[in-house]
Design a protein around this motif. Structure first.
Motif, PDB file in Angstrom:
ATOM      1  N   ASP A   3       0.693  -1.205  -0.033  1.00  0.00           N
ATOM      2  CA  ASP A   3      -0.051  -0.015   0.001  1.00  0.00           C
ATOM      3  C   ASP A   3       1.123   1.313   0.041  1.00  0.00           C
ATOM      4  N   ASN A   4       0.981   2.033  -1.056  1.00  0.00           N
ATOM      5  CA  ASN A   4       2.037   3.191  -1.218  1.00  0.00           C
ATOM      6  C   ASN A   4       1.600   4.145  -0.105  1.00  0.00           C
ATOM      7  N   VAL A   5       0.240   4.307  -0.156  1.00  0.00           N
ATOM      8  CA  VAL A   5      -0.307   5.528   0.751  1.00  0.00           C
ATOM      9  C   VAL A   5       0.171   5.242   2.285  1.00  0.00           C
ATOM     10  N   LYS A   6      -0.043   4.214   2.698  1.00  0.00           N
ATOM     11  CA  LYS A   6       0.047   3.642   3.980  1.00  0.00           C
ATOM     12  C   LYS A   6       1.428   3.343   4.560  1.00  0.00           C
ATOM     13  N   SER A   7       2.402   3.156   3.314  1.00  0.00           N
ATOM     14  CA  SER A   7       3.746   2.666   3.759  1.00  0.00           C
ATOM     15  C   SER A   7       3.684   1.331   4.495  1.00  0.00           C
ATOM     16  N   THR A   8       2.697   0.532   4.003  1.00  0.00           N
ATOM     17  CA  THR A   8       2.399  -0.521   4.428  1.00  0.00           C
ATOM     18  C   THR A   8       2.694  -2.009   3.505  1.00  0.00           C
ATOM     19  N   VAL A   9       3.115  -2.901   3.951  1.00  0.00           N
ATOM     20  CA  VAL A   9       3.309  -4.354   3.193  1.00  0.00           C
ATOM     21  C   VAL A   9       2.487  -5.323   4.037  1.00  0.00           C
ATOM     22  N   SER A  10       1.525  -6.045   3.148  1.00  0.00           N
ATOM     23  CA  SER A  10       0.619  -6.860   3.976  1.00  0.00           C
ATOM     24  C   SER A  10       1.132  -8.318   3.519  1.00  0.00           C
ATOM     25  N   LEU A  11       0.658  -9.277   4.256  1.00  0.00           N
ATOM     26  CA  LEU A  11       0.922 -10.765   3.857  1.00  0.00           C
ATOM     27  C   LEU A  11      -0.629 -11.468   4.126  1.00  0.00           C
ATOM     28  N   GLN A  12      -1.220 -11.597   3.034  1.00  0.00           N
ATOM     29  CA  GLN A  12      -2.578 -12.353   3.168  1.00  0.00           C
ATOM     30  C   GLN A  12      -2.120 -13.882   3.417  1.00  0.00           C
ATOM     31  N   MET A  13      -2.665 -14.666   4.307  1.00  0.00           N
ATOM     32  CA  MET A  13      -2.151 -15.937   4.470  1.00  0.00           C
ATOM     33  C   MET A  13      -3.471 -16.615   4.520  1.00  0.00           C
ATOM     34  N   ASN A  14      -3.748 -17.508   3.731  1.00  0.00           N
ATOM     35  CA  ASN A  14      -4.918 -18.389   3.487  1.00  0.00           C
ATOM     36  C   ASN A  14      -4.622 -19.742   3.629  1.00  0.00           C
ATOM     37  N   THR A  15      -5.612 -20.695   3.846  1.00  0.00           N
ATOM     38  CA  THR A  15      -5.550 -22.110   3.842  1.00  0.00           C
ATOM     39  C   THR A  15      -4.313 -22.525   4.837  1.00  0.00           C
ATOM     40  N   LEU A  16      -4.146 -21.811   6.148  1.00  0.00           N
ATOM     41  CA  LEU A  16      -3.073 -22.129   6.949  1.00  0.00           C
ATOM     42  C   LEU A  16      -3.182 -23.504   7.465  1.00  0.00           C
ATOM     43  N   GLU A  17      -1.896 -24.024   7.634  1.00  0.00           N
ATOM     44  CA  GLU A  17      -1.531 -25.272   8.011  1.00  0.00           C
ATOM     45  C   GLU A  17      -1.028 -25.464   9.384  1.00  0.00           C
ATOM     46  N   PRO A  18      -0.828 -26.212  10.093  1.00  0.00           N
ATOM     47  CA  PRO A  18      -0.120 -26.270  11.424  1.00  0.00           C
ATOM     48  C   PRO A  18       1.421 -26.004  11.113  1.00  0.00           C
ATOM     49  N   GLU A  19       1.815 -26.276  10.101  1.00  0.00           N
ATOM     50  CA  GLU A  19       3.436 -26.074   9.604  1.00  0.00           C
ATOM     51  C   GLU A  19       3.633 -24.610   9.474  1.00  0.00           C
ATOM     52  N   GLU A  70      18.482  -5.324   6.241  1.00  0.00           N
ATOM     53  CA  GLU A  70      19.071  -4.474   7.160  1.00  0.00           C
ATOM     54  C   GLU A  70      18.256  -4.200   8.088  1.00  0.00           C
ATOM     55  N   TYR A  71      17.015  -4.105   8.198  1.00  0.00           N
ATOM     56  CA  TYR A  71      16.119  -3.561   8.949  1.00  0.00           C
ATOM     57  C   TYR A  71      14.924  -4.596   9.310  1.00  0.00           C
ATOM     58  N   TRP A  72      14.862  -4.815  10.624  1.00  0.00           N
ATOM     59  CA  TRP A  72      13.849  -5.819  10.860  1.00  0.00           C
ATOM     60  C   TRP A  72      12.995  -5.140  11.971  1.00  0.00           C
ATOM     61  N   GLY A  73      11.556  -5.788  11.912  1.00  0.00           N
ATOM     62  CA  GLY A  73      10.459  -5.269  12.715  1.00  0.00           C
ATOM     63  C   GLY A  73      10.370  -6.466  13.908  1.00  0.00           C
ATOM     64  N   GLN A  74       9.664  -6.035  15.065  1.00  0.00           N
ATOM     65  CA  GLN A  74       9.535  -6.927  16.100  1.00  0.00           C
ATOM     66  C   GLN A  74       8.604  -8.325  15.235  1.00  0.00           C
ATOM     67  N   GLY A  75       8.874  -9.476  15.849  1.00  0.00           N
ATOM     68  CA  GLY A  75       7.957 -10.456  15.479  1.00  0.00           C
ATOM     69  C   GLY A  75       6.544 -10.431  15.819  1.00  0.00           C
ATOM     70  N   THR A  76       5.754 -11.087  15.030  1.00  0.00           N
ATOM     71  CA  THR A  76       4.422 -11.374  15.611  1.00  0.00           C
ATOM     72  C   THR A  76       3.998 -13.005  15.535  1.00  0.00           C
ATOM     73  N   GLN A  77       3.436 -13.381  16.437  1.00  0.00           N
ATOM     74  CA  GLN A  77       3.368 -14.811  16.557  1.00  0.00           C
ATOM     75  C   GLN A  77       1.929 -15.358  15.719  1.00  0.00           C
ATOM     76  N   VAL A  78       2.254 -16.247  14.829  1.00  0.00           N
ATOM     77  CA  VAL A  78       1.155 -17.054  14.175  1.00  0.00           C
ATOM     78  C   VAL A  78       0.958 -18.577  14.627  1.00  0.00           C
ATOM     79  N   THR A  79      -0.200 -18.903  15.197  1.00  0.00           N
ATOM     80  CA  THR A  79      -0.275 -20.250  15.515  1.00  0.00           C
ATOM     81  C   THR A  79      -1.558 -20.906  14.993  1.00  0.00           C
ATOM     82  N   VAL A  80      -1.230 -21.836  14.313  1.00  0.00           N
ATOM     83  CA  VAL A  80      -2.158 -22.757  13.488  1.00  0.00           C
ATOM     84  C   VAL A  80      -2.479 -24.088  14.247  1.00  0.00           C
ATOM     85  N   SER A  81      -3.818 -24.141  14.807  1.00  0.00           N
ATOM     86  CA  SER A  81      -4.100 -25.302  15.261  1.00  0.00           C
ATOM     87  C   SER A  81      -4.672 -26.332  14.319  1.00  0.00           C
ATOM     88  N   SER A  82      -4.676 -27.563  14.633  1.00  0.00           N
ATOM     89  CA  SER A  82      -4.882 -28.587  13.633  1.00  0.00           C
ATOM     90  C   SER A  82      -6.379 -29.186  14.263  1.00  0.00           C
TER      91      SER A  82
END
Length: 123
Positions: A72-88, A111-123
């Motif tokens: 998103d150029n206006v918001k200076s944001t990069v998104s990751l849409q994750m579908n059909t998530l698996e426990p892996e 060179e630059y890193w943000g803090q992590g965000t946890q993704v947990t996929v239950s089976s």
């Protein structure tokens, strides 16, 4: 450059989540933004990347067809849409920015890193 990641959470297998990475500071120096993930006991691995001005998307084979990275150029944001998530897919997800001309999937090149965000996929 500062990166702020958000959007992680707990979801059942087959579900979806959307991660966001907002950049601030000297964003004009960014060439590309990538998403990486690290599961317990495993090395950090590449997930997807995109050029900061759009295009140049590339995905790890393990997520191809399920994940979509966008900008998103206006918001200076990069998104990751994750579908059909698996426990892996369970891991801590990090966004990172690279100033290099040559796009790469190697974490050390970012060179630059943000803090992590946890993704947990239950089976």
């Amino acid at each position: 450059v500062q990166l702020q990641a958000s959007g992680g959470g707990l979801v059942q297998a087959g579900g979806s989540l959307r991660l966001s990475c907002t950049a601030s500071g000297r964003t004009f120096s960014i060439a590309a933004v990538g998403w990486f993930r690290q599961a317990p006991g495993k090395e950090r691995e590449f997930v997807a990347r995109i050029r900061w001005n759009g295009g140049g998307t590339h995905y790890a084979d393990s997520v191809k067809g399920r994940f979509t990275i966008s900008r998103d150029n206006v918001k200076s944001t990069v998104s990751l849409q994750m579908n059909t998530l698996e426990p892996e897919d369970t891991a801590v997800y990090h966004c990172a920015a690279d100033r290099g001309v040559v796009l790469t999937t190697v974490p050390l090149r970012y060179e630059y890193w943000g803090q992590g965000t946890q993704v947990t996929v239950s089976s």
